[in-house]
Scaffold this motif. Structure first.
Motif, PDB file in Angstrom:
ATOM      1  N   HIS A 263       0.824  -1.217   0.000  1.00  0.00           N
ATOM      2  CA  HIS A 263       0.000   0.000   0.000  1.00  0.00           C
ATOM      3  C   HIS A 263       0.858   1.267   0.000  1.00  0.00           C
ATOM      4  CE1 HIS A 263       0.305  -0.755   4.442  1.00  0.00           C
ATOM      5  NE2 HIS A 263       0.448   0.550   4.457  1.00  0.00           N
ATOM      6  N   TYR A 264       2.155   1.136   0.228  1.00  0.00           N
ATOM      7  CA  TYR A 264       3.062   2.286   0.143  1.00  0.00           C
ATOM      8  C   TYR A 264       3.635   2.463  -1.262  1.00  0.00           C
ATOM      9  CZ  TYR A 264       3.268   2.520   5.243  1.00  0.00           C
ATOM     10  OH  TYR A 264       2.964   2.645   6.577  1.00  0.00           O
ATOM     11  N   VAL A 265       3.605   1.409  -2.069  1.00  0.00           N
ATOM     12  CA  VAL A 265       4.217   1.439  -3.395  1.00  0.00           C
ATOM     13  C   VAL A 265       3.275   2.154  -4.365  1.00  0.00           C
ATOM     14  CG1 VAL A 265       5.094   0.021  -5.279  1.00  0.00           C
ATOM     15  CG2 VAL A 265       5.465  -0.702  -2.911  1.00  0.00           C
ATOM     16  N   THR A 266       3.784   3.149  -5.069  1.00  0.00           N
ATOM     17  CA  THR A 266       2.918   3.930  -5.959  1.00  0.00           C
ATOM     18  C   THR A 266       2.677   3.238  -7.300  1.00  0.00           C
ATOM     19  OG1 THR A 266       4.823   5.224  -6.686  1.00  0.00           O
ATOM     20  CG2 THR A 266       3.492   6.154  -4.913  1.00  0.00           C
ATOM     21  N   ASP A 267       3.697   2.560  -7.841  1.00  0.00           N
ATOM     22  CA  ASP A 267       3.554   1.827  -9.105  1.00  0.00           C
ATOM     23  C   ASP A 267       3.775   0.351  -8.796  1.00  0.00           C
ATOM     24  OD1 ASP A 267       3.600   0.748 -11.654  1.00  0.00           O
ATOM     25  OD2 ASP A 267       5.440   1.786 -12.264  1.00  0.00           O
ATOM     26  N   ARG A 268       2.725  -0.310  -8.343  1.00  0.00           N
ATOM     27  CA  ARG A 268       2.852  -1.697  -7.901  1.00  0.00           C
ATOM     28  C   ARG A 268       3.212  -2.646  -9.044  1.00  0.00           C
ATOM     29  NH1 ARG A 268      -0.882   0.788  -4.843  1.00  0.00           N
ATOM     30  NH2 ARG A 268      -2.533   0.344  -6.338  1.00  0.00           N
TER      31      ARG A 268
ATOM     32  N   ARG B  26      -6.909  -5.519   3.939  1.00  0.00           N
ATOM     33  CA  ARG B  26      -8.079  -5.607   3.073  1.00  0.00           C
ATOM     34  C   ARG B  26      -8.656  -4.207   2.916  1.00  0.00           C
ATOM     35  NH1 ARG B  26      -9.706 -11.116   3.162  1.00  0.00           N
ATOM     36  NH2 ARG B  26      -8.925 -12.165   5.007  1.00  0.00           N
ATOM     37  N   TYR B  27      -9.141  -3.925   1.739  1.00  0.00           N
ATOM     38  CA  TYR B  27      -9.786  -2.631   1.501  1.00  0.00           C
ATOM     39  C   TYR B  27     -11.113  -2.599   2.252  1.00  0.00           C
ATOM     40  CZ  TYR B  27     -12.034   1.256  -0.818  1.00  0.00           C
ATOM     41  OH  TYR B  27     -12.679   2.439  -1.068  1.00  0.00           O
ATOM     42  N   ASP B  28     -11.227  -1.650   3.136  1.00  0.00           N
ATOM     43  CA  ASP B  28     -12.467  -1.461   3.888  1.00  0.00           C
ATOM     44  C   ASP B  28     -12.526  -0.003   4.326  1.00  0.00           C
ATOM     45  OD1 ASP B  28     -14.665  -1.399   5.523  1.00  0.00           O
ATOM     46  OD2 ASP B  28     -14.125  -3.201   6.654  1.00  0.00           O
ATOM     47  N   PRO B  29     -13.145   0.846   3.516  1.00  0.00           N
ATOM     48  CA  PRO B  29     -13.156   2.287   3.823  1.00  0.00           C
ATOM     49  C   PRO B  29     -13.944   2.639   5.081  1.00  0.00           C
ATOM     50  CG  PRO B  29     -14.590   1.814   1.973  1.00  0.00           C
ATOM     51  CD  PRO B  29     -13.861   0.540   2.289  1.00  0.00           C
ATOM     52  N   ASP B  30     -14.774   1.720   5.559  1.00  0.00           N
ATOM     53  CA  ASP B  30     -15.584   2.023   6.741  1.00  0.00           C
ATOM     54  C   ASP B  30     -15.019   1.464   8.040  1.00  0.00           C
ATOM     55  OD1 ASP B  30     -17.508   3.312   5.133  1.00  0.00           O
ATOM     56  OD2 ASP B  30     -18.358   1.355   4.599  1.00  0.00           O
ATOM     57  N   ALA B  31     -13.998   0.643   7.947  1.00  0.00           N
ATOM     58  CA  ALA B  31     -13.441   0.025   9.152  1.00  0.00           C
ATOM     59  C   ALA B  31     -12.670   1.036   9.983  1.00  0.00           C
ATOM     60  CB  ALA B  31     -12.527  -1.128   8.769  1.00  0.00           C
TER      61      ALA B  31
ATOM     62  N   GLU C  84      -7.848   5.677   1.215  1.00  0.00           N
ATOM     63  CA  GLU C  84      -7.340   6.018  -0.117  1.00  0.00           C
ATOM     64  C   GLU C  84      -6.038   5.298  -0.432  1.00  0.00           C
ATOM     65  OE1 GLU C  84      -8.336   8.717   1.989  1.00  0.00           O
ATOM     66  OE2 GLU C  84     -10.295   8.664   1.032  1.00  0.00           O
ATOM     67  N   GLN C  85      -5.346   4.847   0.590  1.00  0.00           N
ATOM     68  CA  GLN C  85      -4.068   4.177   0.390  1.00  0.00           C
ATOM     69  C   GLN C  85      -4.223   2.645   0.360  1.00  0.00           C
ATOM     70  OE1 GLN C  85      -1.166   5.057   3.432  1.00  0.00           O
ATOM     71  NE2 GLN C  85       0.520   4.851   2.003  1.00  0.00           N
ATOM     72  N   GLN C  86      -5.322   2.132   0.842  1.00  0.00           N
ATOM     73  CA  GLN C  86      -5.545   0.687   0.859  1.00  0.00           C
ATOM     74  C   GLN C  86      -5.681   0.160  -0.571  1.00  0.00           C
ATOM     75  OE1 GLN C  86      -8.866  -0.226   3.458  1.00  0.00           O
ATOM     76  NE2 GLN C  86      -8.143   1.243   4.978  1.00  0.00           N
ATOM     77  N   VAL C  87      -5.183  -1.050  -0.783  1.00  0.00           N
ATOM     78  CA  VAL C  87      -5.193  -1.650  -2.113  1.00  0.00           C
ATOM     79  C   VAL C  87      -6.163  -2.828  -2.118  1.00  0.00           C
ATOM     80  CG1 VAL C  87      -3.805  -2.730  -3.917  1.00  0.00           C
ATOM     81  CG2 VAL C  87      -2.766  -1.031  -2.392  1.00  0.00           C
ATOM     82  N   PRO C  88      -7.279  -2.710  -2.838  1.00  0.00           N
ATOM     83  CA  PRO C  88      -8.179  -3.857  -2.934  1.00  0.00           C
ATOM     84  C   PRO C  88      -7.457  -5.057  -3.540  1.00  0.00           C
ATOM     85  CG  PRO C  88      -9.266  -1.875  -3.723  1.00  0.00           C
ATOM     86  CD  PRO C  88      -7.810  -1.534  -3.529  1.00  0.00           C
TER      87      PRO C  88
ATOM     88  N   PRO D 216      -7.825 -11.649   9.998  1.00  0.00           N
ATOM     89  CA  PRO D 216      -9.086 -10.908  10.059  1.00  0.00           C
ATOM     90  C   PRO D 216      -9.098  -9.595   9.290  1.00  0.00           C
ATOM     91  CG  PRO D 216      -7.928 -10.766  12.158  1.00  0.00           C
ATOM     92  CD  PRO D 216      -7.165 -11.734  11.301  1.00  0.00           C
ATOM     93  N   GLU D 217      -7.946  -8.942   9.127  1.00  0.00           N
ATOM     94  CA  GLU D 217      -7.928  -7.624   8.494  1.00  0.00           C
ATOM     95  C   GLU D 217      -7.043  -7.545   7.259  1.00  0.00           C
ATOM     96  OE1 GLU D 217      -7.030  -4.613  11.364  1.00  0.00           O
ATOM     97  OE2 GLU D 217      -8.823  -5.044  12.539  1.00  0.00           O
ATOM     98  N   GLN D 218      -6.377  -8.642   6.914  1.00  0.00           N
ATOM     99  CA  GLN D 218      -5.427  -8.608   5.819  1.00  0.00           C
ATOM    100  C   GLN D 218      -5.660  -9.768   4.864  1.00  0.00           C
ATOM    101  OE1 GLN D 218      -2.609  -8.722   8.967  1.00  0.00           O
ATOM    102  NE2 GLN D 218      -1.420  -7.076   8.058  1.00  0.00           N
ATOM    103  N   TYR D 219      -5.262  -9.564   3.609  1.00  0.00           N
ATOM    104  CA  TYR D 219      -5.195 -10.685   2.684  1.00  0.00           C
ATOM    105  C   TYR D 219      -3.777 -11.219   2.683  1.00  0.00           C
ATOM    106  CZ  TYR D 219      -4.193  -6.717  -0.526  1.00  0.00           C
ATOM    107  OH  TYR D 219      -3.731  -5.575  -1.108  1.00  0.00           O
ATOM    108  N   PHE D 220      -3.635 -12.481   2.285  1.00  0.00           N
ATOM    109  CA  PHE D 220      -2.358 -13.192   2.305  1.00  0.00           C
ATOM    110  C   PHE D 220      -2.314 -13.976   0.998  1.00  0.00           C
ATOM    111  CE2 PHE D 220       0.390 -15.976   5.322  1.00  0.00           C
ATOM    112  CZ  PHE D 220       1.111 -16.522   4.280  1.00  0.00           C
ATOM    113  N   VAL D 221      -1.452 -13.541   0.070  1.00  0.00           N
ATOM    114  CA  VAL D 221      -1.444 -14.110  -1.274  1.00  0.00           C
ATOM    115  C   VAL D 221      -0.017 -14.513  -1.666  1.00  0.00           C
ATOM    116  CG1 VAL D 221      -2.149 -13.787  -3.679  1.00  0.00           C
ATOM    117  CG2 VAL D 221      -3.243 -12.452  -1.863  1.00  0.00           C
ATOM    118  N   ILE D 222       0.092 -15.675  -2.279  1.00  0.00           N
ATOM    119  CA  ILE D 222       1.372 -16.128  -2.836  1.00  0.00           C
ATOM    120  C   ILE D 222       1.262 -16.038  -4.354  1.00  0.00           C
ATOM    121  CG2 ILE D 222       2.994 -18.034  -3.089  1.00  0.00           C
ATOM    122  CD1 ILE D 222       1.977 -19.065  -0.371  1.00  0.00           C
ATOM    123  N   TYR D 223       2.179 -15.292  -4.967  1.00  0.00           N
ATOM    124  CA  TYR D 223       2.224 -15.140  -6.424  1.00  0.00           C
ATOM    125  C   TYR D 223       3.447 -15.858  -6.971  1.00  0.00           C
ATOM    126  CZ  TYR D 223      -1.036 -11.248  -5.679  1.00  0.00           C
ATOM    127  OH  TYR D 223      -2.109 -10.470  -5.320  1.00  0.00           O
ATOM    128  N   ARG D 224       3.271 -16.468  -8.137  1.00  0.00           N
ATOM    129  CA  ARG D 224       4.365 -17.073  -8.891  1.00  0.00           C
ATOM    130  C   ARG D 224       4.365 -16.476 -10.286  1.00  0.00           C
ATOM    131  NH1 ARG D 224       7.492 -20.920  -6.475  1.00  0.00           N
ATOM    132  NH2 ARG D 224       6.436 -22.265  -5.010  1.00  0.00           N
TER     133      ARG D 224
END
Length: 163
Positions: free
Chosen positions: A83-88, A111-116, A125-129, A152-160
């Protein structure tokens, strides 16, 4: 994480995951802990000295450049960093040359949740869906290998690498 691997802890901060990665890869493995702030690397250095941990290299990097050695990294770990990286997509493309054959990128982020109302989450605005991150990683040539939903508040993804 397996013994003997080379892991990169990008945005290592206080070294919480660095220390755990160092134990997981063992004496035959190596961890490269990166951060954009030298004071964080100095702090990690103190933790390493105190714990007599010798399989970690500290690396100061620029904000949009992972700065990792080519072809060496088995696992890149990015916890609450994307969420800190501007050009992911661009950043992910820069990770590709660092990966060893079969290498992977592990992303844990809020996780993107503007109401949490969360004490430590970035501003909405900085959270990345997750869907956006998946698209950006695909643009960079990665695909989802596995994901987990136990946090509960984060996604956890492994990319190859795709293909």
């Amino acid at each position: 994480i397996q013994p003997g691997e080379v892991a990169a802890d990008i945005g290592a901060g206080s070294g919480y995951f660095t220390v755990r990665l160092a134990a997981a890869v063992g004496g035959d493995g190596r961890v490269i802990a990166t951060d954009i702030r030298q004071e964080m690397l100095d702090y990690i250095g103190g933790r390493l000295k105190e714990g007599a941990i010798e399989n970690v290299d500290l690396l100061k990097v620029e904000p949009e450049d992972p700065g990792l050695p080519a072809g060496e990294i088995d696992t890149v770990l990015m916890v609450d960093v994307m969420h800190y990286v501007t050009d992911r997509a661009g950043y992910a493309k820069k990770l590709k040359p660092a990966l060893a054959e079969g290498g992977r990128v592990v992303v844990i982020d809020f996780r993107y949740d503007p109401d949490a109302e969360r004490e430590f989450a970035p501003h909405p605005e900085q959270q990345v869906p997750r869907t956006v991150l998946d698209e950006e990683m695909a643009e960079a040539g990665f695909e989802v290998e596995k994901d987990f939903d136990f946090l509960p508040e984060q996604y956890f993804v492994i990319y190859r690498l795709a293909g």
